[in-house]
Design a protein around this motif. Structure first.
Motif, short mmCIF file in Angstrom:
data_model
loop_
_atom_site.label_atom_id
_atom_site.label_comp_id
_atom_site.label_asym_id
_atom_site.label_seq_id
_atom_site.Cartn_x
_atom_site.Cartn_y
_atom_site.Cartn_z
N ARG A 1 0.25 -1.08 -0.30
CA ARG A 1 0.20 0.19 0.15
C ARG A 1 0.79 0.77 0.21
NH1 ARG A 1 -2.98 -3.23 -1.65
NH2 ARG A 1 -4.46 -3.82 -1.10
N PRO A 2 1.52 1.35 -1.38
CA PRO A 2 2.46 2.45 -1.04
C PRO A 2 1.56 3.64 -0.60
CG PRO A 2 2.07 1.59 -3.17
CD PRO A 2 1.31 1.12 -2.82
N ASN A 3 2.75 4.53 0.60
CA ASN A 3 2.22 6.11 0.83
C ASN A 3 1.85 7.77 -0.05
OD1 ASN A 3 4.50 5.72 1.18
ND2 ASN A 3 4.17 6.09 3.60
N ASP A 4 3.20 6.46 -1.24
CA ASP A 4 3.29 8.41 -1.54
C ASP A 4 4.05 7.85 -3.26
OD1 ASP A 4 7.01 7.81 -2.47
OD2 ASP A 4 6.24 6.97 -0.53
N TRP A 5 4.27 8.39 -4.01
CA TRP A 5 3.84 8.02 -5.51
C TRP A 5 5.23 7.55 -6.13
CZ3 TRP A 5 7.99 9.10 -8.86
CH2 TRP A 5 8.20 8.86 -10.69
N LEU A 6 6.88 8.09 -5.87
CA LEU A 6 7.61 7.00 -6.30
C LEU A 6 7.37 5.64 -5.40
CD1 LEU A 6 10.00 7.05 -7.51
CD2 LEU A 6 11.50 7.83 -5.50
N THR A 7 7.11 5.47 -3.98
CA THR A 7 6.67 3.88 -4.08
C THR A 7 6.29 3.23 -4.73
OG1 THR A 7 7.37 4.82 -1.15
CG2 THR A 7 6.57 2.48 -1.94
N GLY A 8 4.91 3.78 -4.81
CA GLY A 8 3.97 3.32 -5.99
C GLY A 8 4.48 3.24 -7.34
N TRP A 9 5.08 3.82 -8.03
CA TRP A 9 5.67 3.46 -9.06
C TRP A 9 7.10 2.35 -8.80
CZ3 TRP A 9 10.40 4.32 -11.18
CH2 TRP A 9 10.97 4.08 -12.45
N LEU A 10 7.62 2.27 -8.22
CA LEU A 10 9.24 2.18 -8.18
C LEU A 10 8.56 0.32 -7.76
CD1 LEU A 10 11.48 3.90 -5.79
CD2 LEU A 10 12.28 3.10 -8.28
N ASN A 11 7.72 0.62 -6.91
CA ASN A 11 6.26 -1.05 -6.74
C ASN A 11 6.60 -1.85 -8.35
OD1 ASN A 11 5.54 -2.96 -5.16
ND2 ASN A 11 3.59 -2.42 -5.68
N SER A 12 5.63 -0.69 -9.03
CA SER A 12 5.22 -1.01 -10.39
C SER A 12 6.48 -0.99 -10.77
CB SER A 12 4.17 -0.38 -11.44
OG SER A 12 3.11 0.48 -10.38
#
Length: 371
Positions: free
Chosen positions: A217-228
């Motif tokens: 559950r990414p809490n910021d844009w960069l974390t979500g982007w890197l996860n993807s």
């Protein structure tokens, strides 16, 4: 989700044996010695150690990682005097670092949150050496070396090897680290543990990785982007190019922040930026491209091949790079290699429609640069 086979491999038979150390650096040292044409006795004489010490280094029985730093520097200087190429000396340094990381992973007494894998963002030079015992692919400086002057006697390993039990323990520990590392402070550890887990050939690996993506559950844009990006990269490595295509379409196309993070990631990964980063935050850096791009273009062009798992990402990244560094088309071997590669790729029937459009755009830009 059903329990992973990896989760039952440890903790059931008492204390695990102490993990071996120095297997990667020992093998690299052996390559260096053999490339120079020295026997173990001759190398021992030059380095002023015993033949048994040389044999111990090469087998890991006396791991190079246990040699004091000061003494290791003395050995390095003597290896230089023996004519060892700088690229092999650098490979030895990365192998020593990889051995320390490998030993920490194999040590089941090391808490996941204390793993050195979360201490810095890995670059390709280190990652290639670390995964060598996992995928059997030598790091770049050791590929295509000439045959040593003295052929080896009898059968010998083609690279550093982990036992079956050690491989199981490695991937069990990586899964454990990924599952236990939560929150922004441990995201780097989780991301790099997921990356290494992708080299596991167990049948449930793809499903486990997909589950890990869903539970993040990414809490910021960069974390979500890197996860993807991480999940797409592992999927591509396993032959699933659709997930990478989806990542490009949703996280790069028409997204300036995504394009910037992608190029910053690549530039750091291949070592165009030499400063070590302790977190992923640099990828979102808005400073106008603090790296020249020549080395990055060379790396990406090498990956523009129909059989390459990342071919779509490599093509898009070249297209994106040339938007911000159009001068790269006017000089250098990488630009010529790109020119030579275009007709081959455009004749390929395996390109996606987006990749074909981007290659045609690159070809047009080359013609403009040559006009």
């Amino acid at each position: 989700m059903r329990p992973s086979p990896r989760q039952t491999l440890t903790g059931t038979t008492g204390t695990a044996p102490r993990p071996r150390a120095g297997i990667i650096s020992g093998y690299v040292f052996r390559v260096i010695r053999e490339q120079q044409g020295y026997t173990q006795d001759e190398a021992a004489e030059h380095l002023k150690v015993s033949q048994d010490t040389i044999a111990g280094w090469e087998t890991g029985r006396r791991p190079l990682t246990a040699v004091p730093v000061g003494q290791m520097l003395v050995h390095r200087h003597r290896l230089m005097q023996m004519g060892t190429p700088p690229a092999l000396l650098q490979a030895l340094e990365r192998a020593l670092e990889a051995d320390v990381l490998l030993a920490s992973v194999l040590d089941e007494d090391t808490p996941a949150e204390e793993s050195p894998l979360g201490a810095m963002v890995m670059q390709r030079e280190l990652a290639e050496v670390l995964v060598w015992p996992l995928n059997g692919v030598p790091p770049q400086p050791l590929r295509d070396l000439p045959a040593p002057p003295r052929p080896r006697r009898g059968p010998s390993a083609s690279g550093p090897e982990l036992s079956h039990t050690e491989r199981q323990r490695f991937f069990t520990q990586m899964r454990r680290a990924a599952e236990q590392a939560r929150g922004s402070e441990q995201f780097l550890l989780r991301r790099q543990a997921l990356y290494l887990s992708g080299y596991d050939h167990e049948a449930d690996t793809a499903d486990w990785l997909a589950h890990q993506q869903r539970t993040e559950r990414p809490n910021d844009w960069l974390t979500g982007w890197l996860n993807s990006r991480s999940v797409a990269a592992v999927a591509a490595r396993h032959g699933d190019r659709d997930r990478m295509a989806y990542f490009i379409d949703t996280a790069l196309i028409d997204d300036d922040a995504g394009e910037r993070a992608n190029l910053n990631y690549w530039a750091y990964w291949i070592g165009e930026t030499r400063q070590l980063e302790l977190s992923d935050d640099f990828m979102a850096n808005r400073t106008p491209w603090p790296w020249p791009g020549n080395k990055l273009l060379t790396h990406l062009v090498q990956g523009i091949a129909p059989e390459h798992g990342y071919v779509d990402l490599n093509i898009h990244s070249v297209w994106s790079l040339l938007q911000v560094r159009p001068n790269l088309l006017r000089s250098g071997a990488a630009a010529q290699a790109l020119r030579d590669r275009l007709p081959i790729m455009l004749d390929s029937g395996e390109l996606s429609s987006r990749a074909r459009r981007e290659l045609q755009s690159i070809r047009y830009a080359i013609r403009l640069a040559e006009a």
